[in-house]
Design a protein around this motif. Structure first.
Motif, mmCIF file in Angstrom:
data_model
loop_
_atom_site.group_PDB
_atom_site.id
_atom_site.type_symbol
_atom_site.label_atom_id
_atom_site.label_comp_id
_atom_site.label_asym_id
_atom_site.label_seq_id
_atom_site.Cartn_x
_atom_site.Cartn_y
_atom_site.Cartn_z
ATOM 1 N N ARG A 290 0.713 -1.014 0.253
ATOM 2 C CA ARG A 290 0.066 -0.104 -0.092
ATOM 3 C C ARG A 290 0.929 1.166 0.074
ATOM 4 N N THR A 291 2.059 0.997 -0.448
ATOM 5 C CA THR A 291 3.021 2.339 -0.560
ATOM 6 C C THR A 291 3.624 2.298 -2.056
ATOM 7 N N THR A 292 3.849 3.876 -2.392
ATOM 8 C CA THR A 292 4.604 4.042 -3.647
ATOM 9 C C THR A 292 5.608 4.926 -2.984
ATOM 10 N N LEU A 293 6.766 4.632 -3.642
ATOM 11 C CA LEU A 293 8.031 5.417 -3.435
ATOM 12 C C LEU A 293 8.398 6.259 -4.385
ATOM 13 N N ILE A 294 8.867 7.525 -4.273
ATOM 14 C CA ILE A 294 9.390 8.440 -5.225
ATOM 15 C C ILE A 294 10.590 8.600 -4.940
ATOM 16 N N ALA A 295 11.660 8.386 -5.587
ATOM 17 C CA ALA A 295 13.079 8.555 -5.109
ATOM 18 C C ALA A 295 13.863 9.385 -6.310
ATOM 19 N N ASN A 296 14.105 10.695 -5.755
ATOM 20 C CA ASN A 296 14.845 11.571 -6.349
ATOM 21 C C ASN A 296 16.010 12.059 -5.394
ATOM 22 N N THR A 297 17.011 11.407 -5.525
ATOM 23 C CA THR A 297 18.343 11.550 -4.630
ATOM 24 C C THR A 297 18.862 12.952 -5.086
ATOM 25 N N SER A 298 19.877 13.113 -4.274
ATOM 26 C CA SER A 298 20.678 14.667 -4.285
ATOM 27 C C SER A 298 21.525 14.441 -5.541
ATOM 28 N N ASN A 299 21.767 13.504 -6.241
ATOM 29 C CA ASN A 299 22.627 13.505 -7.316
ATOM 30 C C ASN A 299 21.962 13.398 -8.733
ATOM 31 N N MET A 300 20.579 13.416 -8.619
ATOM 32 C CA MET A 300 19.806 13.500 -9.756
ATOM 33 C C MET A 300 19.593 14.811 -10.182
ATOM 34 N N PRO A 301 19.158 15.093 -11.445
ATOM 35 C CA PRO A 301 19.042 16.321 -11.867
ATOM 36 C C PRO A 301 18.007 17.272 -10.996
ATOM 37 N N VAL A 302 18.236 18.567 -10.676
ATOM 38 C CA VAL A 302 17.573 19.381 -9.835
ATOM 39 C C VAL A 302 16.030 19.564 -10.491
ATOM 40 N N ALA A 303 15.908 19.648 -11.588
ATOM 41 C CA ALA A 303 14.440 19.911 -12.291
ATOM 42 C C ALA A 303 13.698 18.883 -11.903
ATOM 43 N N ALA A 304 13.956 17.768 -11.915
ATOM 44 C CA ALA A 304 13.126 16.566 -11.610
ATOM 45 C C ALA A 304 13.084 16.575 -9.921
ATOM 46 N N ARG A 305 13.682 17.004 -9.297
ATOM 47 C CA ARG A 305 13.595 17.005 -7.911
ATOM 48 C C ARG A 305 12.146 18.056 -7.690
ATOM 49 N N GLU A 306 12.296 19.051 -8.346
ATOM 50 C CA GLU A 306 11.301 20.097 -8.244
ATOM 51 C C GLU A 306 9.937 19.387 -8.783
ATOM 52 N N ALA A 307 9.891 18.605 -9.712
ATOM 53 C CA ALA A 307 8.732 17.917 -10.141
ATOM 54 C C ALA A 307 8.305 16.881 -9.159
ATOM 55 N N SER A 308 9.089 16.187 -8.464
ATOM 56 C CA SER A 308 8.738 15.187 -7.672
ATOM 57 C C SER A 308 7.568 15.267 -6.662
ATOM 58 N N ILE A 309 7.518 16.500 -6.096
ATOM 59 C CA ILE A 309 6.728 16.879 -5.109
ATOM 60 C C ILE A 309 5.254 16.840 -5.719
ATOM 61 N N TYR A 310 5.137 17.249 -7.078
ATOM 62 C CA TYR A 310 3.770 17.544 -8.001
ATOM 63 C C TYR A 310 3.563 16.107 -7.927
ATOM 64 N N THR A 311 4.598 15.272 -8.787
ATOM 65 C CA THR A 311 4.115 13.884 -9.017
ATOM 66 C C THR A 311 3.535 13.205 -7.977
ATOM 67 N N GLY A 312 4.117 13.365 -6.589
ATOM 68 C CA GLY A 312 3.512 12.568 -5.546
ATOM 69 C C GLY A 312 2.159 13.061 -4.919
ATOM 70 N N ILE A 313 2.062 14.348 -4.969
ATOM 71 C CA ILE A 313 0.761 14.715 -4.582
ATOM 72 C C ILE A 313 -0.276 14.440 -5.583
ATOM 73 N N THR A 314 -0.186 14.433 -7.063
ATOM 74 C CA THR A 314 -1.037 13.681 -7.961
ATOM 75 C C THR A 314 -1.435 12.532 -7.754
ATOM 76 N N LEU A 315 -0.564 11.672 -7.521
ATOM 77 C CA LEU A 315 -0.767 10.336 -7.184
ATOM 78 C C LEU A 315 -1.795 10.153 -6.051
ATOM 79 N N ALA A 316 -1.347 10.888 -4.953
ATOM 80 C CA ALA A 316 -2.052 10.760 -3.845
ATOM 81 C C ALA A 316 -3.570 11.211 -4.209
ATOM 82 N N GLU A 317 -3.690 12.404 -4.789
ATOM 83 C CA GLU A 317 -5.096 12.680 -5.063
ATOM 84 C C GLU A 317 -6.012 11.613 -5.829
ATOM 85 N N TYR A 318 -5.181 10.976 -6.647
ATOM 86 C CA TYR A 318 -5.857 9.887 -7.484
ATOM 87 C C TYR A 318 -6.536 8.941 -6.749
ATOM 88 N N TYR A 319 -5.717 8.319 -5.650
ATOM 89 C CA TYR A 319 -5.920 7.496 -4.939
ATOM 90 C C TYR A 319 -7.162 7.858 -3.863
#
Length: 588
Positions: A290-319
């Motif tokens: 019952r868990t989804t993990l979104i992993a965007n570590t410190s060595n990954m591109p910063v732009a994707a780090r900015e998007a990861s928060i919105y990706t997570g909240i959209t998945l949460a709203e869907y459920y």
């Protein structure tokens, strides 16, 4: 086919195209020969600016940029749970199977498995009227969660054809409808949704019930409402990640979305390994079911780090739209804000405090505003609760991310370095933390736990505040000169700190504590205080009271009384009475 342009300039993850070719704001684009995923973030007559969600090394001016014709979106279908994605919903396990430990430039993989067959039960019939949010099929996504396939928001009509129950992929057409405008639409299990756009709801409810966590300091002193928001700020080593692990495992949410945003790679590795092995106490299955993990570590591109928060909240709203209660653990929003700062610097925007962009506050508020307890379009109730960790540099809570987060959350759980170093966990400082949900939750506590719950909570907090004031005096002149009634406050506060606030995540009976036990523990501690105060009022010295082992017995309640044998707590009331009567008789 989308609009095509040519790269003119490259500055890290930010690229520019000369002129205005007709791209839309927030449109998704594919950059260069590797088709790196990017997003349009600024438009002017002179140039188009794009942020790229992948490493741009090797890109050169003149390479092609192709517009996708739609905003950056996530795919929503069975297969999201028990999965690990990066910030733009690329499945890391699939990429690892193809390419190894590191994501290669331009790695392409379907977000969800398009070939896996899902056992599908169709829940509509020919002639049914359906609208956005209507449930058209049910799929056992994992052993713990049934995935309710919904009509996308904004679509409505009459069912004209349905497939029989059976095994289907997420791309198979399972229901056909005649839309209200007279057209025909074939529906699959998949829908897409732009990550920066909140999903619609029918109504929002007030925050009148708590997210029960089984952690005493949270449930009792600083509760989080279901559908509420909380900040968990703390310096390095204060236990932010471990506190979120406890909440993920024990809180009464149906689904957990864990966003590792800009954290160290080894820390995310620990999270992935631990979540993969943890058993879910609610269902008996694996917690990952019952868990989804979104992993965007410190060595990954910063732009994707900015998007990861919105990706997570959209998945949460869907459920949430399916009628589930979802908890988001965002670890940490400081790293997300740092990504904003880096991108803002590359865009040559005017910096505000400590170099953060002037729109930091509005971005934080837009994120936390997507929490809530709501009535969905299909009439079901669901919620999204956001618990965001904040990592202020040097533990300085006056820095902009912590201060702006405080403005938008109603529960502030300040982690304290000195408590953590003293091995007091959870290291939440009861003097600097607060919850504004208490007035809203009082009726729930009185109805579901006990009429004295909030009163006991206030008395416990008052004793801790009195201890803090007395400690200032003790630092100056020592404790020996204090009167006995003040020495008693210090002793009872010690019982509260060690016996109630401190909690052992590795002890079978202490890792999770039901609300009834929490109330009885408070009542017993306050009963002890009242009886000791009565003895002090009769001029008995505090030294005489300390000769008894009653204080240590009360501290050990958390270990000695099993959660399924709460009737044993009555014995402690009897022990306090015996202690009181014994001293009264001796000193009569």
């Amino acid at each position: 086919m989308g609009i095509t342009g040519k790269i003119y300039g490259i500055n890290g993850p930010v690229i520019t195209i000369q002129g205005n070719l007709g791209y839309k704001m927030n449109e998704m684009v594919y950059v260069g020969e590797h088709r790196l995923v990017g997003e349009v973030i600024r438009l002017s007559k002179e140039k188009t600016t794009i942020q790229v969600y992948e490493e741009t090394s090797g890109l050169k001016p003149g390479e092609e940029v192709a517009g996708a014709g739609c905003a950056i979106s996530v795919k929503l279908a069975p297969g999201i749970l028990n999965n690990i994605f990066d910030g733009i919903e690329r499945p890391l396990q699939k990429i690892a199977e193809k390419s190894g430990a590191f994501i290669p430039t331009g790695a392409q993989a379907d977000a969800l498995d398009r070939e896996k067959l899902w056992e599908t039960h169709i829940t509509v019939q020919e002639g049914d009227e359906v609208a956005g949010g209507s449930i058209i099929a049910e799929v056992p996504e994992t052993k713990s969660i049934v995935h309710r396939v919904m009509l996308p928001p904004g679509v409505s009509g009459t069912v004209t054809a349905v497939k029989p129950d059976g095994d289907y992929t997420i791309c198979d057409e399972i229901v056909t409808i005649r839309t209200t405008d007279g057209g025909t639409k074939a529906l699959t299990m998949t829908q897409e949704w732009p990550i920066r756009k909140p999903r619609p709801v029918k109504d929002r409810y007030p925050a009148d019930r708590p997210l029960v966590t089984g952690q005493r300091i949270l449930d009792t002193l600083f509760p989080i409402a279901k559908g509420g928001t909380a900040a968990l700020p703390g310096g390095f080593g204060t236990g932010k990640t471990m506190t979120q692990h406890q909440l993920a495992k024990w809180c009464d949410a149906d689904i957990i979305i864990y966003i590792g945003c800009g954290e160290r790679g080894n820390e995310m590795t620990n999270v992935l390994e631990e979540f993969g092995e943890l058993n879910d106490p609610k269902t008996g299955n694996l917690l990952m079911d019952r868990t989804t993990l979104i992993a965007n570590t410190s060595n990954m591109p910063v732009a994707a780090r900015e998007a990861s928060i919105y990706t997570g909240i959209t998945l949460a709203e869907y459920y949430r739209d399916m009628g589930y209660h979802v908890a988001i653990m965002a670890d940490s929003t400081s790293r997300w804000a740092e990504a904003l700062r880096e991108l803002s610097g590359r865009l040559e925007e005017m910096p505000a405090e400590e170099g953060f962009p002037a729109y930091l506050a509005s971005r934080l508020s837009a994120f936390y505003e997507r929490a809530g307890y709501v009535q969905n379009l299909n009439g079901s109730d669901g919620s999204v609760t956001i618990i965001g960790a904040v990592s202020p540099q040097g533990g300085d809570f006056s820095e902009p991310v912590t201060q702006n987060t405080k403005r938008f959350v109603r529960c502030f759980l300040a982690l304290d370095k000195s408590l953590a170093y003293a091995r007091h966990y959870p290291a939440i400082n009861w003097l600097t933390s607060y919850s504004e949900y208490i007035p809203d939750l009082t009726a729930w506590y009185e109805t579901n736990v006990g009429p004295t719950f909030v009163q006991c909570r206030n008395e416990i907090l008052n004793l801790l505040t009195m201890e803090n004031r007395l400690n200032e005096i003790v630092k100056l002149i020592g404790s020996d000169v204090l009167p006995d009634d003040q020495k008693l406050v210090l002793e009872i506060a010690r019982v509260i700190r060690l016996g109630f606030l401190q909690q052992n995540a590795f002890h079978k009976e202490d890792t999770y504590v039901p609300m009834e036990k929490q109330l009885r523990m408070m009542e017993i501690i306050l009963h002890l205080y009242d009886r000791c105060k009565a003895l002090i009022d009769r001029n008995m010295p505090m030294a005489l009271l300390r000769e008894s082992d009653i204080f240590e017995k009360i501290i050990s309640i958390k270990y000695d009384v099993a959660n399924d044998k709460l009737e044993q707590l009555n014995l402690y009331d009897d022990k306090i009475e015996e202690f009181y009567q014994h001293l009264m008789a001796e000193n009569a």
